[in-house]
Enzyme design. Structure first.
Site, PDB file in Angstrom:
ATOM      1  N   TYR A  96     -64.810 -67.074   2.998  1.00 50.27           N
ATOM      2  CA  TYR A  96     -64.494 -66.342   1.767  1.00 50.27           C
ATOM      3  C   TYR A  96     -65.501 -66.714   0.696  1.00 50.27           C
ATOM      4  O   TYR A  96     -66.211 -67.727   0.792  1.00 50.27           O
ATOM      5  CB  TYR A  96     -63.070 -66.632   1.293  1.00 50.27           C
ATOM      6  N   CYS A  97     -65.553 -65.885  -0.365  1.00 49.42           N
ATOM      7  CA  CYS A  97     -66.428 -66.201  -1.492  1.00 49.42           C
ATOM      8  C   CYS A  97     -65.779 -65.747  -2.790  1.00 49.42           C
ATOM      9  O   CYS A  97     -64.624 -66.083  -3.062  1.00 49.42           O
ATOM     10  CB  CYS A  97     -67.846 -65.659  -1.293  1.00 49.42           C
ATOM     11  N   ARG A  98     -66.498 -64.965  -3.610  1.00 44.64           N
ATOM     12  CA  ARG A  98     -66.035 -64.694  -4.977  1.00 44.64           C
ATOM     13  C   ARG A  98     -65.063 -63.533  -5.089  1.00 44.64           C
ATOM     14  O   ARG A  98     -64.333 -63.437  -6.070  1.00 44.64           O
ATOM     15  CB  ARG A  98     -67.247 -64.403  -5.871  1.00 44.64           C
ATOM     16  N   CYS A 114     -68.372 -59.527  -3.069  1.00 47.35           N
ATOM     17  CA  CYS A 114     -69.314 -60.648  -3.011  1.00 47.35           C
ATOM     18  C   CYS A 114     -70.009 -60.631  -1.657  1.00 47.35           C
ATOM     19  O   CYS A 114     -69.343 -60.623  -0.612  1.00 47.35           O
ATOM     20  CB  CYS A 114     -68.560 -61.965  -3.223  1.00 47.35           C
TER      21      CYS A 114
END
Length: 222
Positions: A178-180, A184
């Site tokens: 996962y990220c932002r 993202c």
């Protein structure tokens, strides 16, 4: 008695909020602020904008209470004014855009789905898997964003360091990256790179801000 007066007053205020959202730089600044509190200088560097331009966009967001400020020493720090509501608003905007705008559909197909066409893992599914200890959760955001807050037990390997730190990922468990947020690119790039290396890897359906806004547990500095 006609209700046009109060209704129009509300619509006028809502239009001001919509206008504040109506610039790509401001949407990107909100994405960065959804990761945590930031100074104008920091936001300027992250968004690749001049200090003056960044400050101008932030003031527009502040006038409609999408962001708020506090002063720490010489620095003015910005944060979202109501994480849950602002994150939900941006997510709703994205859903409408994906449904209505052909250009968004083209970019989603040509860039995002080209790197990961698999169905992402839902938040509920990941909660269950975390409870059972069945997955490795991979946070590919920069280290300073991870330090502000992250999913429980997540391993932080920023995308730029992924190639040289592959040995830190267990090869016998599924990886959930996962990220932002939903647009993202970091998690999409990480998934593509890891699949190319033979890892069993999928993405979380969105990012850290949406997880936190859903009231799910996060780990933050003591």
């Amino acid at each position: 008695m006609s209700s046009t007066g109060p209704k129009q007053a509300i619509y006028t205020s809502l239009a001001e909020v919509a206008q504040a959202l109506g610039h790509p730089h401001r949407l990107e600044l909100l994405e960065h602020l959804a990761q945590g509190v930031r100074s104008v200088e920091d936001l300027s560097a992250r968004a690749h904008l001049s200090f003056a331009n960044t400050s101008r966009h932030l003031q527009i967001l502040r006038r409609t209470r999408l962001v708020e400020t506090e002063r720490r020493g010489k620095h003015v720090l910005y944060s979202l004014a109501g994480d849950v509501e602002v994150v939900a608003l941006i997510k709703a905007l994205g859903r409408v855009g994906e449904r209505n705008m052909a250009e968004i559909g083209r970019v989603m197909a040509d860039y995002f789905r080209a790197r990961d066409a698999m169905e992402p893992v839902s938040r509920d599914d990941l909660v269950s898997r975390l409870h059972d200890g069945m997955v490795t959760v991979l946070d590919v955001r920069p280290e300073d964003e991870f330090a502000v807050g992250h999913l429980p037990g997540a391993l932080n390997i920023p995308l730029a360091e992924l190639e040289r730190r592959l040995g830190e990922l267990p090869a016998d468990r599924e990886v959930i990256a996962y990220c932002r947020g939903p647009y993202c690119v970091l998690s999409f790039e990480a998934v593509a790179a890891l699949r190319g290396r033979g890892y069993l890897v999928r993405r979380l359906e969105d990012g850290y801000p949406e997880w936190k806004a859903a009231g799910l547990p996060v780990e933050t500095p003591a």
